[in-house]
Design a protein around this motif. Sequence first.
Motif, PDB file in Angstrom:
ATOM      1  N   UNK A  74       0.571  -4.135  16.291  1.00 51.21           N
ATOM      2  CA  UNK A  74       0.670  -4.008  14.834  1.00 51.21           C
ATOM      3  C   UNK A  74      -0.506  -3.190  14.301  1.00 51.21           C
ATOM      4  N   UNK A  75      -0.200  -2.193  13.495  1.00 53.61           N
ATOM      5  CA  UNK A  75      -1.256  -1.416  12.840  1.00 53.61           C
ATOM      6  C   UNK A  75      -1.792  -2.236  11.668  1.00 53.61           C
ATOM      7  N   UNK A  76      -3.082  -2.584  11.715  1.00 55.93           N
ATOM      8  CA  UNK A  76      -3.664  -3.371  10.621  1.00 55.93           C
ATOM      9  C   UNK A  76      -4.356  -2.475   9.597  1.00 55.93           C
ATOM     10  N   UNK A  77      -4.888  -1.356  10.061  1.00 57.86           N
ATOM     11  CA  UNK A  77      -5.538  -0.424   9.123  1.00 57.86           C
ATOM     12  C   UNK A  77      -5.388   0.991   9.688  1.00 57.86           C
ATOM     13  N   UNK A  78      -4.780   1.915   8.920  1.00 52.68           N
ATOM     14  CA  UNK A  78      -4.693   3.287   9.407  1.00 52.68           C
ATOM     15  C   UNK A  78      -6.056   3.955   9.334  1.00 52.68           C
ATOM     16  N   UNK A  79      -6.309   4.883  10.238  1.00 49.38           N
ATOM     17  CA  UNK A  79      -7.609   5.546  10.263  1.00 49.38           C
ATOM     18  C   UNK A  79      -7.500   6.883  10.952  1.00 49.38           C
ATOM     19  N   UNK A  80      -8.636   7.401  11.417  1.00 48.78           N
ATOM     20  CA  UNK A  80      -8.648   8.735  12.019  1.00 48.78           C
ATOM     21  C   UNK A  80      -7.817   8.842  13.300  1.00 48.78           C
ATOM     22  N   UNK A  81      -7.683   7.757  14.017  1.00 47.76           N
ATOM     23  CA  UNK A  81      -6.802   7.758  15.184  1.00 47.76           C
ATOM     24  C   UNK A  81      -5.400   7.537  14.617  1.00 47.76           C
ATOM     25  N   UNK A  82      -4.585   8.597  14.582  1.00 50.40           N
ATOM     26  CA  UNK A  82      -3.386   8.554  13.736  1.00 50.40           C
ATOM     27  C   UNK A  82      -2.253   7.715  14.317  1.00 50.40           C
ATOM     28  N   UNK A  83      -1.354   7.314  13.430  1.00 48.16           N
ATOM     29  CA  UNK A  83      -0.165   6.566  13.834  1.00 48.16           C
ATOM     30  C   UNK A  83       0.681   7.379  14.816  1.00 48.16           C
ATOM     31  N   UNK A 133       1.272  -3.606   4.057  1.00 46.33           N
ATOM     32  CA  UNK A 133      -0.120  -3.564   3.601  1.00 46.33           C
ATOM     33  C   UNK A 133      -0.922  -2.496   4.329  1.00 46.33           C
ATOM     34  N   UNK A 134      -0.480  -2.123   5.548  1.00 47.79           N
ATOM     35  CA  UNK A 134      -1.209  -1.093   6.288  1.00 47.79           C
ATOM     36  C   UNK A 134      -1.045   0.272   5.624  1.00 47.79           C
ATOM     37  N   UNK A 135      -0.010   0.417   4.805  1.00 49.02           N
ATOM     38  CA  UNK A 135       0.120   1.643   4.037  1.00 49.02           C
ATOM     39  C   UNK A 135      -0.600   1.507   2.700  1.00 49.02           C
ATOM     40  N   UNK A 136      -1.097   0.307   2.406  1.00 43.53           N
ATOM     41  CA  UNK A 136      -1.758   0.105   1.114  1.00 43.53           C
ATOM     42  C   UNK A 136      -0.761  -0.297   0.056  1.00 43.53           C
ATOM     43  N   UNK A 137       0.416  -0.778   0.502  1.00 47.30           N
ATOM     44  CA  UNK A 137       1.431  -1.250  -0.444  1.00 47.30           C
ATOM     45  C   UNK A 137       1.275  -2.747  -0.585  1.00 47.30           C
ATOM     46  N   UNK A 138       0.477  -3.176  -1.536  1.00 51.20           N
ATOM     47  CA  UNK A 138       0.342  -4.598  -1.792  1.00 51.20           C
ATOM     48  C   UNK A 138      -0.586  -5.294  -0.809  1.00 51.20           C
ATOM     49  N   UNK A 139      -0.655  -6.598  -0.971  1.00 52.37           N
ATOM     50  CA  UNK A 139      -1.634  -7.405  -0.267  1.00 52.37           C
ATOM     51  C   UNK A 139      -1.171  -7.759   1.137  1.00 52.37           C
ATOM     52  N   UNK A 140      -2.147  -8.122   1.976  1.00 56.31           N
ATOM     53  CA  UNK A 140      -1.838  -8.475   3.357  1.00 56.31           C
ATOM     54  C   UNK A 140      -1.372  -9.910   3.469  1.00 56.31           C
TER      55      UNK A 140
END
Length: 345
Positions: free
Chosen positions: A192-201, A216-223
């Motif tokens: 599961x992707x918990x936070x997107x970052x420089x190492x891309x999806x 939430x990993x896309x920043x759509x609402x709360x976790x």
Amino acid sequence: MARVLSVDPLRPDVEKIRIAASAIRRGELVAFPTETVYGLGADAFNAKASRLIFEAKGRPADNPLIVHVASYDQAASLGEFPEEIAEIARRVWPGPITFVVKKRAPLPDVVTAGLPTVALRCPAHPVALKLIEESGVPIAAPSANKAGRPSPTEASHVLEDLGDKVHIILDAGRTFFGVESTIIDVTKRPPVLLRPGPFTLEELRSIFGEIKVPEFARGLGEADVALAPGMKYRHYAPETPLVVVDFDLSAAVREAHRRGLRVAVLCIMDKCAEGDAVVKLGSDLYEVARNLYDGLRRVDKLGVDLALSPAVEERGIGLAIMNRLRKAAGFKVAKTLNELLDFIG
Ligand code: TXA
Ligand code: MG
């Protein structure tokens, strides 16, 4: 006040790193650069020192820290890596990716907020690696900002937020990626992707095959609290209200002006508009990522009532940028003029 030691990012002076490493061993806090953002480090084996991190940041105790290691072998002494994950970790580290795995015994509960899992990362920065090696212990380190503020991408940001709380700041200039590491929970199938970052999806998918991306990993609402404890808190936010504008930016600025608001516009590549102030973030997405947090900090110094940012396409590092923008905006993303009016009243 913090003691600032300037070091060359590629060939750091070992004497200065040793000064910082002995502070870590004494249980003090050291801010240090990584390839993503600056971290606020403490000896991960020392519960008291790790507690200082939470106090300094004003970080809720249920938000666990990332533990930084200098090698895969050091990581494997702290967490359980199934064989196929071990093979991948060896391949992608050092790098801007954090693995959440089952925790092994030696780490104190404060570091992992009492969870049975631990987040481990081997950073691709010569200063960070040397500091961990010279300290001889794993280093627990969240980003070196006050809780809720944008993460620090240069030493001056750390001074601004934590100058009186941290003992030493290793200053190696601006960080390379500018957004925090990708976090992936490999205790789950599929991961599961918990936070997107420089190492891309896209890279993750090419390595793992399937990856789950919760909203939430896309920043759509709360976790979901159980999934990713830290993701439920407001993050990266400037004091100035920010809205992400996913329609004509110039029209949005005109509307805000009609309401008598002074507006700062964050410009992303060619998406720009004439505001009362303009903060240019960059001409490609990597440059935008690098400048994002500094830009958000600058907004607060412009004396404006409102900041508007364009949206970016959620591809490559764009996914991480949109995640941070959405959170910085408190999830205020306007797709139409009417939605903007709902947000700015
Ligand atoms: O790039 C980075 O990762 C930077 C540099 C300093 O390495 N560090 C960083 O740390 O961004 P921090 O604390 O700001 O973010 C760590 C995130 C938090 O959202 C936390 O909830 C999550 O990692 N985390 C830590 N341990 C976890 C666990 N066991 N399970 C799920 N999430 C975890
Ligand atoms: Mg942080």
